[in-house]
Write a protein that holds these residues in place. Structure first.
Motif, short mmCIF file in Angstrom:
data_model
loop_
_atom_site.label_atom_id
_atom_site.label_comp_id
_atom_site.label_asym_id
_atom_site.label_seq_id
_atom_site.Cartn_x
_atom_site.Cartn_y
_atom_site.Cartn_z
N LEU A 60 -23.08 -95.36 -9.39
CA LEU A 60 -24.34 -96.40 -9.48
C LEU A 60 -25.36 -96.37 -10.29
N GLU A 61 -25.88 -95.25 -10.19
CA GLU A 61 -27.15 -95.07 -11.06
C GLU A 61 -27.00 -94.56 -12.41
N GLY A 62 -26.07 -93.60 -12.48
CA GLY A 62 -25.62 -93.05 -13.90
C GLY A 62 -24.79 -93.69 -14.57
N ILE A 63 -23.80 -94.81 -13.77
CA ILE A 63 -22.82 -95.55 -14.73
C ILE A 63 -21.96 -94.34 -15.26
N GLY A 64 -21.25 -93.56 -14.59
CA GLY A 64 -20.36 -92.62 -15.23
C GLY A 64 -19.93 -91.77 -14.19
N THR A 65 -19.61 -90.76 -14.42
CA THR A 65 -19.07 -89.67 -13.48
C THR A 65 -19.79 -88.22 -13.70
N PRO A 66 -19.57 -87.22 -12.50
CA PRO A 66 -20.26 -85.79 -12.82
C PRO A 66 -19.43 -85.10 -13.97
N ALA A 67 -18.20 -85.52 -14.20
CA ALA A 67 -17.26 -84.77 -14.99
C ALA A 67 -17.69 -84.60 -16.37
N PRO A 68 -17.71 -83.35 -17.03
CA PRO A 68 -18.35 -83.10 -18.51
C PRO A 68 -17.63 -84.13 -19.33
N LEU A 69 -16.44 -84.59 -18.99
CA LEU A 69 -15.60 -85.34 -20.03
C LEU A 69 -15.80 -86.78 -20.00
N ALA A 70 -16.51 -87.15 -18.91
CA ALA A 70 -17.06 -88.71 -18.86
C ALA A 70 -18.25 -88.65 -18.12
N PRO A 71 -19.22 -88.24 -18.95
CA PRO A 71 -20.77 -88.15 -18.45
C PRO A 71 -21.34 -89.66 -18.17
N THR A 72 -22.49 -89.36 -17.52
CA THR A 72 -23.13 -90.90 -17.15
C THR A 72 -23.73 -91.02 -18.54
N GLU A 73 -23.91 -92.74 -18.55
CA GLU A 73 -24.93 -93.33 -19.61
C GLU A 73 -26.24 -92.96 -19.42
N ARG A 74 -26.83 -93.07 -17.93
CA ARG A 74 -28.15 -92.63 -17.74
C ARG A 74 -27.99 -91.31 -16.80
N LEU A 75 -29.61 -90.71 -17.16
CA LEU A 75 -29.84 -89.57 -16.33
C LEU A 75 -30.02 -89.99 -14.81
N VAL A 76 -29.24 -89.04 -13.91
CA VAL A 76 -29.20 -89.34 -12.48
C VAL A 76 -30.51 -88.49 -12.02
N VAL A 77 -31.60 -89.41 -11.52
CA VAL A 77 -32.60 -88.75 -10.76
C VAL A 77 -33.27 -89.35 -9.65
N GLY A 78 -32.40 -90.35 -8.77
CA GLY A 78 -32.60 -91.00 -7.75
C GLY A 78 -31.88 -90.16 -6.48
N GLY A 79 -32.18 -90.79 -5.24
CA GLY A 79 -31.59 -89.86 -4.14
C GLY A 79 -32.22 -88.47 -3.88
N LEU A 80 -31.27 -87.72 -3.60
CA LEU A 80 -31.40 -86.36 -3.55
C LEU A 80 -31.80 -85.60 -4.74
N TYR A 81 -31.46 -86.19 -5.68
CA TYR A 81 -31.93 -85.43 -7.02
C TYR A 81 -33.34 -85.69 -7.49
N ARG A 82 -34.13 -86.48 -6.39
CA ARG A 82 -35.62 -86.46 -6.49
C ARG A 82 -36.08 -85.13 -6.03
N TYR A 83 -35.31 -84.35 -5.21
CA TYR A 83 -35.95 -83.26 -4.61
C TYR A 83 -35.25 -81.88 -5.38
N VAL A 84 -34.08 -81.99 -5.70
CA VAL A 84 -33.18 -80.81 -6.43
C VAL A 84 -32.48 -81.36 -7.32
N ARG A 85 -32.37 -80.58 -8.49
CA ARG A 85 -31.51 -81.09 -9.55
C ARG A 85 -30.18 -80.80 -9.22
N ASN A 86 -29.82 -80.02 -8.37
CA ASN A 86 -28.34 -79.77 -8.26
C ASN A 86 -27.77 -79.81 -6.86
N PRO A 87 -27.88 -81.04 -6.32
CA PRO A 87 -27.61 -81.16 -5.01
C PRO A 87 -26.20 -81.11 -4.74
N MET A 88 -25.35 -81.44 -5.53
CA MET A 88 -23.95 -81.34 -5.61
C MET A 88 -23.36 -79.97 -5.43
#
Length: 160
Positions: A60-88
């Motif tokens: 929804l935010e990144g308009i893409g996937t976490p897969a390196p082959l199909a990366p997001t169009e936007r940097l994902v910085v919302g939700g839990l990413y506001r607290y830590v860069r690697n929540p996944m």
């Protein structure tokens, strides 16, 4: 659809298939102390919730996937990413540790350590340089403000 495929094949294998292969998800009674089992199930369920939330955020935010082959169009910085860069990655580790505690399977703690070293190397040598190239100063500002592995107390805002 790409995120769903990635979710099933990457975290699904790392946090599901491999632990099952190592343990058959059998409870080892000598290590299965009830408070540890409760903590384990809490970590496991919490990890699944965090993982799913992070995947949805990528779509929804990144308009893409976490897969390196199909990366997001936007940097994902919302939700839990506001607290830590690697929540996944932290969620996957929590799922594995949760299984170790819930099933009394110490081998999964060793597996978590191997996973952590592999992920830290991947993040350092591939992911961070790729994000720097793709998002430039936006990523650098985010990286300076939000820790990679230990969450901040207060959520980061882009005004910070």
């Amino acid at each position: 659809m790409g995120s769903l495929v990635f979710l099933v094949f990457v975290p699904g294998v790392v946090a599901g298939v491999v632990p099952w292969w190592l343990t058959d998800w059998q409870v080892q009674e000598r290590y299965a102390w009830l408070p540890l089992q409760i903590a384990g199930w809490t970590l496991l369920v919490g990890g699944v919730v965090v993982l799913l939330q992070a995947f949805v955020r990528f779509v929804l935010e990144g308009i893409g996937t976490p897969a390196p082959l199909a990366p997001t169009e936007r940097l994902v910085v919302g939700g839990l990413y506001r607290y830590v860069r690697n929540p996944m990655y932290l969620a996957v580790a929590a799922i594995i540790v949760g299984q170790a505690l819930a099933f009394g399977q110490p081998i999964l703690l060793l597996y978590t350590a191997v996973f952590a070293v592999a992920v830290a190397a991947f993040v350092h040598w591939y992911e961070e340089p790729a994000l720097r190239r793709r998002f430039g100063e936006q990523y650098e500002r985010y990286r300076r403000a939000v820790p990679a592995w230990w969450p901040r107390r207060k959520p980061w805002t882009q005004r910070d």
